[in-house]
Design a protein around this motif. Structure first.
Motif, PDB file in Angstrom:
ATOM      1  N   ARG A 109      29.495 -10.485-115.220  1.00  0.00           N
ATOM      2  CA  ARG A 109      28.649 -10.691-116.412  1.00  0.00           C
ATOM      3  C   ARG A 109      27.218 -10.228-116.158  1.00  0.00           C
ATOM      4  O   ARG A 109      26.586  -9.655-117.038  1.00  0.00           O
ATOM      5  N   THR A 110      26.724 -10.495-114.951  1.00  0.00           N
ATOM      6  CA  THR A 110      25.363 -10.060-114.620  1.00  0.00           C
ATOM      7  C   THR A 110      25.267  -8.542-114.573  1.00  0.00           C
ATOM      8  O   THR A 110      24.272  -7.958-115.010  1.00  0.00           O
ATOM      9  N   ILE A 111      26.309  -7.896-114.080  1.00  0.00           N
ATOM     10  CA  ILE A 111      26.303  -6.435-113.965  1.00  0.00           C
ATOM     11  C   ILE A 111      26.429  -5.778-115.337  1.00  0.00           C
ATOM     12  O   ILE A 111      25.669  -4.884-115.692  1.00  0.00           O
ATOM     13  N   VAL A 112      27.387  -6.242-116.123  1.00  0.00           N
ATOM     14  CA  VAL A 112      27.722  -5.572-117.372  1.00  0.00           C
ATOM     15  C   VAL A 112      26.830  -6.014-118.526  1.00  0.00           C
ATOM     16  O   VAL A 112      26.409  -5.196-119.344  1.00  0.00           O
ATOM     17  N   ASP A 113      26.554  -7.290-118.612  1.00  0.00           N
ATOM     18  CA  ASP A 113      25.810  -7.823-119.747  1.00  0.00           C
ATOM     19  C   ASP A 113      24.638  -8.670-119.245  1.00  0.00           C
ATOM     20  O   ASP A 113      24.646  -9.898-119.372  1.00  0.00           O
ATOM     21  N   PRO A 114      23.619  -8.027-118.692  1.00  0.00           N
ATOM     22  CA  PRO A 114      22.494  -8.797-118.147  1.00  0.00           C
ATOM     23  C   PRO A 114      21.707  -9.496-119.251  1.00  0.00           C
ATOM     24  O   PRO A 114      21.622  -9.007-120.376  1.00  0.00           O
ATOM     25  N   ILE A 115      21.155 -10.634-118.897  1.00  0.00           N
ATOM     26  CA  ILE A 115      20.319 -11.382-119.845  1.00  0.00           C
ATOM     27  C   ILE A 115      18.962 -10.692-119.917  1.00  0.00           C
ATOM     28  O   ILE A 115      18.317 -10.437-118.904  1.00  0.00           O
ATOM     29  N   ALA A 116      18.534 -10.392-121.130  1.00  0.00           N
ATOM     30  CA  ALA A 116      17.267  -9.678-121.334  1.00  0.00           C
ATOM     31  C   ALA A 116      16.100 -10.494-120.785  1.00  0.00           C
ATOM     32  O   ALA A 116      16.043 -11.704-120.960  1.00  0.00           O
ATOM     33  N   ASN A 117      15.196  -9.806-120.109  1.00  0.00           N
ATOM     34  CA  ASN A 117      13.987 -10.393-119.527  1.00  0.00           C
ATOM     35  C   ASN A 117      14.266 -11.437-118.441  1.00  0.00           C
ATOM     36  O   ASN A 117      13.368 -12.167-118.051  1.00  0.00           O
ATOM     37  N   VAL A 118      15.504 -11.535-117.994  1.00  0.00           N
ATOM     38  CA  VAL A 118      15.841 -12.460-116.902  1.00  0.00           C
ATOM     39  C   VAL A 118      16.453 -11.696-115.740  1.00  0.00           C
ATOM     40  O   VAL A 118      15.982 -11.785-114.607  1.00  0.00           O
ATOM     41  N   ASP A 119      17.541 -10.967-116.021  1.00  0.00           N
ATOM     42  CA  ASP A 119      18.231 -10.207-114.974  1.00  0.00           C
ATOM     43  C   ASP A 119      17.584  -8.834-114.821  1.00  0.00           C
ATOM     44  O   ASP A 119      17.607  -8.013-115.740  1.00  0.00           O
ATOM     45  N   THR A 120      17.024  -8.588-113.654  1.00  0.00           N
ATOM     46  CA  THR A 120      16.417  -7.293-113.367  1.00  0.00           C
ATOM     47  C   THR A 120      17.463  -6.380-112.741  1.00  0.00           C
ATOM     48  O   THR A 120      18.584  -6.793-112.449  1.00  0.00           O
ATOM     49  N   ARG A 121      17.066  -5.154-112.528  1.00  0.00           N
ATOM     50  CA  ARG A 121      17.979  -4.198-111.862  1.00  0.00           C
ATOM     51  C   ARG A 121      18.298  -4.680-110.451  1.00  0.00           C
ATOM     52  O   ARG A 121      19.422  -4.522-109.989  1.00  0.00           O
ATOM     53  N   GLU A 122      17.341  -5.258-109.772  1.00  0.00           N
ATOM     54  CA  GLU A 122      17.583  -5.799-108.429  1.00  0.00           C
ATOM     55  C   GLU A 122      18.611  -6.922-108.478  1.00  0.00           C
ATOM     56  O   GLU A 122      19.459  -7.036-107.586  1.00  0.00           O
ATOM     57  N   ASP A 123      18.547  -7.758-109.506  1.00  0.00           N
ATOM     58  CA  ASP A 123      19.540  -8.821-109.686  1.00  0.00           C
ATOM     59  C   ASP A 123      20.935  -8.233-109.896  1.00  0.00           C
ATOM     60  O   ASP A 123      21.929  -8.750-109.380  1.00  0.00           O
TER      61      ASP A 123
END
Length: 184
Positions: A109-123
């Motif tokens: 879920r983090t890879i495909v559908d990251p949460i806007a303004n929370v999950d960065t590319r590093e995450d």
């Protein structure tokens, strides 16, 4: 090999096959040099995997259920073999399911559908590496299950051979005692 054994070996082998396909991406993320190409390949592969049609997801989850039913049906006959081999195999299987539910799904879920303004590319990259590590852990659990099931089969065959030899020795001794009584 009976139906119960096949109900365990088929899903385990199926998932090993799926995870070995994933290992083509995972080994570069875990043990290789992390480059932009490797990260892009990982994102594309797991995005495709995550966005698979519902029938594919239903097949994967159905195979999990077949494996659980196989283990529970083998544990129904509670003997030493079931307690040691099947119980340990079930524990490894459940551990693999827990890793899937807690690590793999959240990482996907983090890879495909990251949460806007929370999950960065590093995450996302970190989630990709965690996902790869989770896949390797599940591969280890499934390999352990195969080893335990093979050990159970070997123990059954060894016990049957030993019992046959013991019965033959017992019969031979009974025949010799009978002949000695005739001679007296």
């Amino acid at each position: 090999m009976g139906f119960k054994q096949a109900a365990i070996l088929a899903p385990v082998s199926f998932f090993l096959g799926v995870l070995f396909i994933c290992f083509n991406v995972d080994h570069r993320l875990l043990w290789g040099e992390i480059t932009e190409d490797v990260i892009t390949d990982g994102f594309q592969f797991y995005t495709t995997f995550f966005n698979a049609p519902p029938a594919i997801k239903a097949l994967l989850h159905g195979m999990v259920g077949v494996g659980l039913i196989g283990f529970l049906s083998k544990l129904h006959k509670w003997d030493e073999s079931a307690m040691f081999f099947d119980g340990s195999s079930l524990a490894a299987y459940v551990f693999g399911i827990v890793v899937y539910l807690t690590v793999i799904i959240n990482s996907l879920r983090t890879i495909v559908d990251p949460i806007a303004n929370v999950d960065t590319r590093e995450d996302q990259v970190m989630a990709l590496q965690v996902l790869s590590a989770g896949n390797v852990i599940i591969i280890s659990c499934l390999a352990l299950i195969l080893l335990l099931q093979a050990g159970q089969e070997w123990a059954k065959r060894t016990e049957a051979t030993a019992m046959a030899e013991w019965e033959s020795q017992k019969h031979k001794t009974a025949v010799e005692v009978g002949e000695e009584k005739k001679d007296q």
